[in-house]
Design an enzyme around this catalytic site. Structure first.
Site, PDB file in Angstrom:
ATOM      1  N   LYS A   1      -5.276   3.798  -2.826  1.00 45.77           N
ATOM      2  CA  LYS A   1      -4.101   3.543  -2.009  1.00 45.77           C
ATOM      3  C   LYS A   1      -4.248   2.310  -1.157  1.00 45.77           C
ATOM      4  O   LYS A   1      -5.506   1.587  -0.744  1.00 45.77           O
ATOM      5  CB  LYS A   1      -3.985   4.779  -0.727  1.00 45.77           C
ATOM      6  CG  LYS A   1      -4.270   6.183  -1.423  1.00 45.77           C
ATOM      7  CD  LYS A   1      -4.194   7.106  -0.256  1.00 45.77           C
ATOM      8  CE  LYS A   1      -4.460   8.565  -1.017  1.00 45.77           C
ATOM      9  NZ  LYS A   1      -5.848   8.875  -1.209  1.00 45.77           N
TER      10      LYS A   1
ATOM     11  N   ASP B   1      -8.498  11.392  -6.848  1.00 51.40           N
ATOM     12  CA  ASP B   1      -7.918  10.590  -5.588  1.00 51.40           C
ATOM     13  C   ASP B   1      -8.708  10.012  -4.584  1.00 51.40           C
ATOM     14  O   ASP B   1      -9.459  10.414  -3.978  1.00 51.40           O
ATOM     15  CB  ASP B   1      -6.948  11.568  -4.769  1.00 51.40           C
ATOM     16  CG  ASP B   1      -6.000  10.938  -3.817  1.00 51.40           C
ATOM     17  OD1 ASP B   1      -5.029  10.750  -4.109  1.00 51.40           O
ATOM     18  OD2 ASP B   1      -6.627  10.993  -2.491  1.00 51.40           O
TER      19      ASP B   1
ATOM     20  N   TYR C   1     -11.223   5.154   2.383  1.00 49.25           N
ATOM     21  CA  TYR C   1     -12.316   6.035   2.199  1.00 49.25           C
ATOM     22  C   TYR C   1     -13.803   5.511   2.107  1.00 49.25           C
ATOM     23  O   TYR C   1     -14.740   6.126   2.361  1.00 49.25           O
ATOM     24  CB  TYR C   1     -12.079   7.074   1.033  1.00 49.25           C
ATOM     25  CG  TYR C   1     -10.878   7.788   1.067  1.00 49.25           C
ATOM     26  CD1 TYR C   1     -10.001   7.676   2.304  1.00 49.25           C
ATOM     27  CD2 TYR C   1     -10.413   8.384  -0.064  1.00 49.25           C
ATOM     28  CE1 TYR C   1      -8.761   8.211   2.201  1.00 49.25           C
ATOM     29  CE2 TYR C   1      -9.128   9.291   0.097  1.00 49.25           C
ATOM     30  CZ  TYR C   1      -8.448   8.969   1.065  1.00 49.25           C
ATOM     31  OH  TYR C   1      -7.286  10.035   1.202  1.00 49.25           O
TER      32      TYR C   1
ATOM     33  N   HIS D   1      -0.521   3.661   1.579  1.00 53.63           N
ATOM     34  CA  HIS D   1      -1.215   4.754   2.434  1.00 53.63           C
ATOM     35  C   HIS D   1      -0.760   5.398   3.598  1.00 53.63           C
ATOM     36  O   HIS D   1      -0.587   6.543   3.788  1.00 53.63           O
ATOM     37  CB  HIS D   1      -2.672   4.331   2.900  1.00 53.63           C
ATOM     38  CG  HIS D   1      -3.773   5.282   2.940  1.00 53.63           C
ATOM     39  ND1 HIS D   1      -5.034   5.215   2.863  1.00 53.63           N
ATOM     40  CD2 HIS D   1      -3.629   6.592   3.383  1.00 53.63           C
ATOM     41  CE1 HIS D   1      -5.635   6.314   2.902  1.00 53.63           C
ATOM     42  NE2 HIS D   1      -4.974   7.406   3.347  1.00 53.63           N
TER      43      HIS D   1
END
Length: 326
Positions: A87, A53, A58, A120
């Site tokens: 996401k 994931d 990120y 997200h």
């Protein structure tokens, strides 16, 4: 290396695809060097994780993609063995920005498709390169987007084969209902990824999701890393909870494994996030033992609506999801 098939336990999604019940979360605070994401993701695949994931936000998809590709290249896995989630970030909720955002993630990953692409947050922010665009006074700049239109753009990405499945994250039940009741809905969300752990067990949201054949995916399942600005520092530390510790001791497991196992037994897909190799390997053992109905009941009793990731700095956004009970 042949893995015991139980390590690849999967749940069927409402679109017919399958998601492994245990996932590896790759989020790390900014001070962790990006090269670490490459190393730990590679290690996670080596010890048996098949569900990875990540997210555009990120800022590590290049490294995570490299890790996945290197494990394909050395014959550890085939692409179809890996379930990869990305996401869509809040600055890209305008419908025309959705496909380019997914294509950008695919380019960073150097993969042809993702297995799951999710919104997200239901909170739209001003489009641009910054994750949190701010005005001259340092206030975050919101955008107003009907996320039903965003959803239609995700449906098109699925039809184009850029993602196998589509879902959401951090949606409350009213926001989910908005998509489910949308005229002309082509695909239901396959999942809602939310913070979920014994102190915030999301029981009502879980029941709601189950009734619509939507899988709940748990992040923050071990409580939280003490992230400055993100997490309330006064909250108790989940893994030090005496009830969890007593159950762990009884089963000769760690409190973290008990917290992860709890989710799997209630039908929740769970992400285990760690950058510590010993713990990454240890987290795979969640499929080696079972909690009793009494254990489950005792853990249910810990629910106290403690939300570590409350995004309080976005609380005045009209689509802020956490004011609703569930």
């Amino acid at each position: 290396m042949t893995m015991d098939p139980k390590y690849h336990k999967k749940v069927k999604l409402n679109d017919g695809h399958f998601i492994p019940v245990l996932g590896f979360g790759t989020f790390a605070p900014p001070e962790v060097p990006k090269s670490e994401a490459l190393e730990v993701t590679r290690f996670a695949i080596e010890v048996g994780f098949r569900h990875i994931d990540s997210a555009h936000a990120y800022r590590n998809e290049e490294q995570v993609g490299q890790a996945i590709r290197s494990k394909i290249a050395d014959g550890t896995v085939k692409r179809e063995d890996i379930f990869y989630t990305s996401k869509l970030w809040s600055t890209c909720l305008q419908p025309e920005l959705v496909r380019p955002a997914l294509e950008k993630s695919l380019k960073n990953l150097q993969l042809d498709y993702v297995d799951l692409y999710i919104i997200h947050f239901p909170l739209a922010l001003k489009p641009g390169e910054e994750l949190f665009p701010k005005d001259e006074n340092g206030k975050i700049i919101y955008d107003s987007v009907d996320f039903c239109r965003t959803w239609e753009a995700l449906e098109k990405c699925k039809d184009a084969g850029l993602t196998k499945s589509i879902g959401v994250s951090n949606f409350n039940h009213k926001q989910l209902e908005k998509i489910l009741n949308k005229p002309g809905l082509k695909y239901k969300p396959v999942c809602n990824q939310v913070e979920c752990h014994p102190y915030l067990n999301q029981n009502k949201l879980l029941e709601f999701c189950k009734s619509h054949d939507i899988v709940l995916v748990a992040y923050g399942a071990l409580g939280s890393q003490r992230l400055k600005n993100w997490v309330n520092p006064n909250y108790p530390i989940l893994l030090e909870d005496p009830v969890l510790c007593a159950i762990a001791k009884k089963h000769k497991q760690t409190p973290a494994l008990v917290a992860l196992r709890y989710q799997i037994q209630r039908g929740v897909v769970v992400l285990a996030k760690s950058y510590n190799r010993k713990r990454i390997k240890e987290n795979m053992q969640v499929l080696d033992f079972e909690l009793t109905p009494e254990d489950m009941k005792a853990i249910d009793g810990l629910n106290s609506n403690i939300r570590y990731y409350d995004l309080v700095f976005l609380a005045d956004h009209p689509d802020y999801p956490f004011s609703e009970e569930y």
